[in-house]
Write a protein that holds these residues in place. Sequence first.
Motif, PDB file in Angstrom:
ATOM      1  N   LEU A 117       2.862   7.706   8.849  1.00  0.00           N
ATOM      2  CA  LEU A 117       2.862   7.578   7.395  1.00  0.00           C
ATOM      3  C   LEU A 117       2.637   6.090   7.137  1.00  0.00           C
ATOM      4  O   LEU A 117       3.586   5.308   7.029  1.00  0.00           O
ATOM      5  N   GLU A 134       7.855   7.351  -2.477  1.00  0.00           N
ATOM      6  CA  GLU A 134       7.026   8.556  -2.564  1.00  0.00           C
ATOM      7  C   GLU A 134       7.687   9.735  -1.863  1.00  0.00           C
ATOM      8  O   GLU A 134       7.645  10.874  -2.351  1.00  0.00           O
ATOM      9  N   ALA A 147       2.138   3.028   5.349  1.00  0.00           N
ATOM     10  CA  ALA A 147       2.382   2.552   3.989  1.00  0.00           C
ATOM     11  C   ALA A 147       3.432   1.460   4.030  1.00  0.00           C
ATOM     12  O   ALA A 147       4.162   1.296   5.020  1.00  0.00           O
ATOM     13  N   PRO A 176       0.820  -1.210   0.000  1.00  0.00           N
ATOM     14  CA  PRO A 176       0.000   0.000   0.000  1.00  0.00           C
ATOM     15  C   PRO A 176       0.853   1.259   0.000  1.00  0.00           C
ATOM     16  O   PRO A 176       1.900   1.327   0.654  1.00  0.00           O
ATOM     17  N   PRO A 193      -0.604   0.519  11.341  1.00  0.00           N
ATOM     18  CA  PRO A 193      -0.993   1.750  12.040  1.00  0.00           C
ATOM     19  C   PRO A 193      -0.609   1.742  13.512  1.00  0.00           C
ATOM     20  O   PRO A 193      -0.272   2.784  14.081  1.00  0.00           O
ATOM     21  N   ALA A 252       1.131   5.623   0.464  1.00  0.00           N
ATOM     22  CA  ALA A 252       0.786   6.541   1.552  1.00  0.00           C
ATOM     23  C   ALA A 252      -0.466   7.338   1.222  1.00  0.00           C
ATOM     24  O   ALA A 252      -0.760   7.630   0.053  1.00  0.00           O
ATOM     25  N   ASP A 253      -1.192   7.722   2.256  1.00  0.00           N
ATOM     26  CA  ASP A 253      -2.300   8.661   2.104  1.00  0.00           C
ATOM     27  C   ASP A 253      -1.726  10.018   1.711  1.00  0.00           C
ATOM     28  O   ASP A 253      -0.726  10.470   2.289  1.00  0.00           O
ATOM     29  N   PRO A 254      -2.321  10.703   0.739  1.00  0.00           N
ATOM     30  CA  PRO A 254      -1.747  11.983   0.274  1.00  0.00           C
ATOM     31  C   PRO A 254      -1.592  13.022   1.378  1.00  0.00           C
ATOM     32  O   PRO A 254      -0.604  13.765   1.401  1.00  0.00           O
ATOM     33  N   THR A 255      -2.547  13.073   2.294  1.00  0.00           N
ATOM     34  CA  THR A 255      -2.455  14.055   3.374  1.00  0.00           C
ATOM     35  C   THR A 255      -1.295  13.728   4.308  1.00  0.00           C
ATOM     36  O   THR A 255      -0.516  14.607   4.700  1.00  0.00           O
ATOM     37  N   GLU A 256      -1.168  12.436   4.679  1.00  0.00           N
ATOM     38  CA  GLU A 256      -0.059  12.030   5.527  1.00  0.00           C
ATOM     39  C   GLU A 256       1.276  12.253   4.831  1.00  0.00           C
ATOM     40  O   GLU A 256       2.259  12.669   5.468  1.00  0.00           O
ATOM     41  N   LEU A 257       1.325  11.996   3.533  1.00  0.00           N
ATOM     42  CA  LEU A 257       2.567  12.190   2.787  1.00  0.00           C
ATOM     43  C   LEU A 257       2.959  13.659   2.772  1.00  0.00           C
ATOM     44  O   LEU A 257       4.138  13.998   2.971  1.00  0.00           O
TER      45      LEU A 257
END
Length: 628
Positions: free
Chosen positions: A344, A354, A346, A214, A333, A216-221
């Motif tokens: 982060l 990323e 992922a 998986p 998590p 990363a979430d864009p916001t977390e990145l």
Amino acid sequence: MTTSTTRLTVAQALVRFLAAQYTERDGERRRLIGATWGIFGHGNVAGLGQALVEYAGVMPYHQGRNEQSMVHAAVGYARQSGRLSTHAVTTSIGPGATNLVTGAALATVNHLPVLLLPGDVFATRPADPVLQQLEVPYAGDVSVNDTLRPVSRYFDRVTRPEQLIPSALQAVRVLTDPVETGAVTLALPQDVQAEAYDWPEEFFAERVWTVRRPGADPTELAEAVRAIRAARRPLVVAGGGVHHSRAEAALAEFAATTRIPVASTQAGKGSLRHDHPQDVGGIGHTGTATADELARTADLVIGVGTRYTDFTTASGTLFEIPDVRFLNLNIAPFDGHKLAGLPLVADARSGLGELTEALVVHGHRVAGSYVAEYTEDKERWEQRVDACFEADDPDVRPTQPQVIGVLDALVDESDIIINAAGSLPGDLHKLWRARSSDQYHLEYGYSCMGYEIPAAIGVKLAAPERNVWALVGDGTYLMMPTEIVTAVQEGIAIKVLLLQNHGYASIGGLSEAVGGERFGTAYRFPADEGTLTGAPLPVDLAANAASLGMRVLRARTVGDLREALAEARAADTPTCVYVETKTSDTVSGAPPAQAWWDVPVAETATRPSAVKARELYERHVSTRRRHL
């Protein structure tokens, strides 16, 4: 519509099902269960024992000598296989099943997959109790196998044939899940194992389980990138997740691009080669002075695939800057949120890629002065390592660091070294120069004595072309040498480096530090007041290894050791090099701990050593902090 069925016993169906399960990641496809280890008794001989004979052509079998060590071998195989393949382990009921518990805990703590298939008491209860059954007055459905529940990531007891289908599928789901994986237990009552059932053919169809990566979430990145760009003294802490993800190349690119230094936990060592410009060695209680000083002054700690154990954090005393922040790249998590860090969540390789891409856009690199600082510190540490390894006189008995140094000078990147417990982990973490991503195989999540020899067998089965070394102290050797017989039986050419120092050296040193005066840690005869301070025991571990069928080379001096290790490395049969080490001195001893570790000291005592140790303990405790 009529469904085609095949009549098989539960055990036969399970073996056939397991033989058809595969994993796939990045285009690499592996068989999930590469083989089954077993010791047979009345609880599994007529069920799984018969089934393994029935399907010997599709399911390889290895004969173990101790149930715990069979799990260690499976775990070693799984780690070397990148968690894409593992082994199953079958035992009888009773002590055979409970002997699995330690191995299961080790697998689960280290997030390494292994399938446990212990026999269980009769589901139909025709006679109650049966041999080796634990009677529990308050619960008729409890057996000793329930001890495996807390150390398993998935547990089920198959009391009816038809229950096997959902249970087996759930077991494989967990084994192949990069977040959930660990020990998986299917408890199999001995009568159910032998019971026949009409199985749908679809159950035996080949299945390929994709191991996820998986991103990363864009916001977390975006938050992670902001945190890195704002940091003046960032430090990466590479954990075992880097290896599990096969993210070593991605980490190397990230480090080279940003010039951020990389320290490693025991599980993460080797994430970068020792000579990579950004590698600063081990971190924490057993770490290098370079890495620990960087940790003390870091304003951002970037954890990659680490659980932040107390050895890594120096029991909460290592990261000293008041406003230090944590950024945790982790596929789980649970670990991503530790130390109140920015998560982060992922896969390590995906997340590092990323991050690198995003930071390249901004042209981000740490200051040249910071690079010069840690580069100079690393050079000074390497000089200390050289001093520990140096042995000018080839005719003297070697210290433990000198033994490591002789091996370090002999191996190349194809060799794999395995260790788990005693004083060796600390010396290796500080001193060993890892030449490849999988050379350093140190199990320190559970630090289980007895792991090394069976794990070496598992690693060698996964990588038969490699030289595999089990580094073992005398205390660990006495815990579990029995799988030497398996190595001899199957011609598995592991190398065992056996160090004799007449006791529990690591715990002896710890005992002295906490006021225990090394009580009960030496292998010696009793002396004054019943203390074990007399002459060393006349134990010949080399003769013991030879009696189990292993070729043994004795080394008395540094010169002997060089010759013996070279001969062992060239051998194509299981070979042991035995050496008695001398007590370290100020020149050739390993550097002391560069960071603290919390082992509570007696709050009140009359002996001066304990009183002094308590005073020092209270000074260290006062520096601990919670990162909130």
